[in-house]
Write an enzyme that holds these catalytic residues in place. Structure first.
Site, PDB file in Angstrom:
ATOM      1  N   SER A 101       0.836  -1.193   0.000  1.00 19.92           N
ATOM      2  CA  SER A 101       0.000   0.000   0.000  1.00 19.92           C
ATOM      3  C   SER A 101       0.879   1.254   0.000  1.00 19.92           C
ATOM      4  O   SER A 101       1.634   1.479  -0.937  1.00 19.92           O
ATOM      5  CB  SER A 101      -0.958  -0.044   1.199  1.00 19.92           C
ATOM      6  OG  SER A 101      -1.956   0.934   1.092  1.00 19.92           O
ATOM      7  N   GLU A 221      -7.607  -1.338 -10.606  1.00 15.60           N
ATOM      8  CA  GLU A 221      -8.519  -1.840 -11.628  1.00 15.60           C
ATOM      9  C   GLU A 221      -7.731  -2.189 -12.893  1.00 15.60           C
ATOM     10  O   GLU A 221      -6.571  -1.781 -13.034  1.00 15.60           O
ATOM     11  CB  GLU A 221      -9.588  -0.783 -11.934  1.00 15.60           C
ATOM     12  CG  GLU A 221     -10.464  -0.448 -10.733  1.00 15.60           C
ATOM     13  CD  GLU A 221     -11.526   0.587 -11.061  1.00 15.60           C
ATOM     14  OE1 GLU A 221     -11.512   1.138 -12.197  1.00 15.60           O
ATOM     15  OE2 GLU A 221     -12.366   0.860 -10.179  1.00 15.60           O
ATOM     16  N   HIS A 245      -7.669  -5.566   0.295  1.00 18.36           N
ATOM     17  CA  HIS A 245      -6.444  -4.769   0.234  1.00 18.36           C
ATOM     18  C   HIS A 245      -5.369  -5.264   1.202  1.00 18.36           C
ATOM     19  O   HIS A 245      -4.184  -5.257   0.872  1.00 18.36           O
ATOM     20  CB  HIS A 245      -6.792  -3.304   0.519  1.00 18.36           C
ATOM     21  CG  HIS A 245      -5.635  -2.375   0.470  1.00 18.36           C
ATOM     22  ND1 HIS A 245      -4.848  -2.210  -0.652  1.00 18.36           N
ATOM     23  CD2 HIS A 245      -5.120  -1.533   1.421  1.00 18.36           C
ATOM     24  CE1 HIS A 245      -3.901  -1.315  -0.405  1.00 18.36           C
ATOM     25  NE2 HIS A 245      -4.041  -0.897   0.844  1.00 18.36           N
TER      26      HIS A 245
END
EC number: 3.5.1.106
Length: 268
Positions: A101, A221, A245
């Site tokens: 992340s 995406e 996530h």
């Protein structure tokens, strides 16, 4: 048998950087966690990485036991610069870099800035928000509200309201350590998700890179993958279809399987 070696601190890039070390032998690997994940919360991942690598899990500045407080710069460039400085302080002249992340965004920036000794990057579900781009799906109050509760004192059961699918052990650990996440550091990182376009740095990344995508994360995406491939044509892509996530928390085996042989040998 645990692969944990020790925790430690080094002075690097003008701050104290705290780390946890696992394995102690093999090729060095530095793991940079996400926005509100002190190093210790990645221990269950690092335990397994320690079977294959000399693994160092960082407390990013403003989190865990690393330097914190109002006088530090918590922007992307400063945090990214901490990584090669940490490697140099420990004498790691050849290492892989794994970022999750926010940590993946810092890894991209560090590689683009120039990181001597960096061999390969694993980018785990990095936020692809930025100026003119769609927003990161998580909202700032989710982070701030939980940090404020943890600062007062909260239990693992209290944390369940924020991380409903996590195990009791994971909830308790996050509840114990989340108060070490300095709120202004978190706010700055979240703002940078939307104000810093990390894509601009990809063409300058010369090292081989693996992009790991959470199938249920809502962060990356297909169009994002296509753009990243245009900017770095040799980037490899792996999917963990049944994970959100926080990939290792949802599918630990799938997380390790997704590496394939990118780091020279399978991790399963």
């Amino acid at each position: 048998m645990s692969t944990f070696v020790a925790g430690g601190n080094v002075s690097a890039n003008g701050i104290r950087q705290h780390y946890l070390r696992y394995g102690g032998k093999g090729h060095a690997l530095i793991l940079v966690p996400g926005i509100t994940s002190p190093a210790i919360t990645w221990g269950f991942v690092a335990e397994r990485l320690g079977h294959y690598f000399d693994t160092y899990v960082l407390d990013v500045r403003g989190r865990g036991l690393s330097s914190s407080g109002p006088d530090l710069d918590y922007g992307t460039d400063a945090c990214a610069a901490d990584i090669p400085a940490f490697a140099a302080a420990l004498g790691l002249d050849s290492y892989h870099l794994l970022g999750h992340s926010m940590g993946a965004r810092f890894a991209i920036r560090a590689a683009a800035q120039g990181a001597p000794g960096l061999q390969r990057l694993v980018l785990v579900d990095p936020p692809v928000s930025g100026p003119g781009r769609r927003a990161y799906p998580s909202k700032l109050p989710w982070y701030v509200d939980s940090i404020r509760q943890a600062t007062v004192g909260m239990s693992g059961d209290d944390m369940r309201a924020f991380c409903a699918t996590w195990s009791d052990e994971q909830l308790a650990l996050r509840a114990e350590w989340l108060h070490t996440c300095y709120e202004p550091a978190i706010v700055r990182a979240f703002d940078d998700f939307h104000e810093v376009d990390i894509h601009q740095y990809l063409p300058a990344v010369r090292q081989p890179a693996l992009l790991m995508v959470a199938g249920r994360g809502g962060v990356i995406e297909p169009r994002d993958i296509a753009e990243m491939r245009e900017l770095k044509p040799d980037i490899q892509v792996a999917y963990v279809d049944n994970a959100g996530h926080m990939i290792p928390w949802d599918d630990l085996d799938g997380f390790f399987a997704a590496f394939g042989d990118f780091l020279d040998h399978p991790l399963v």
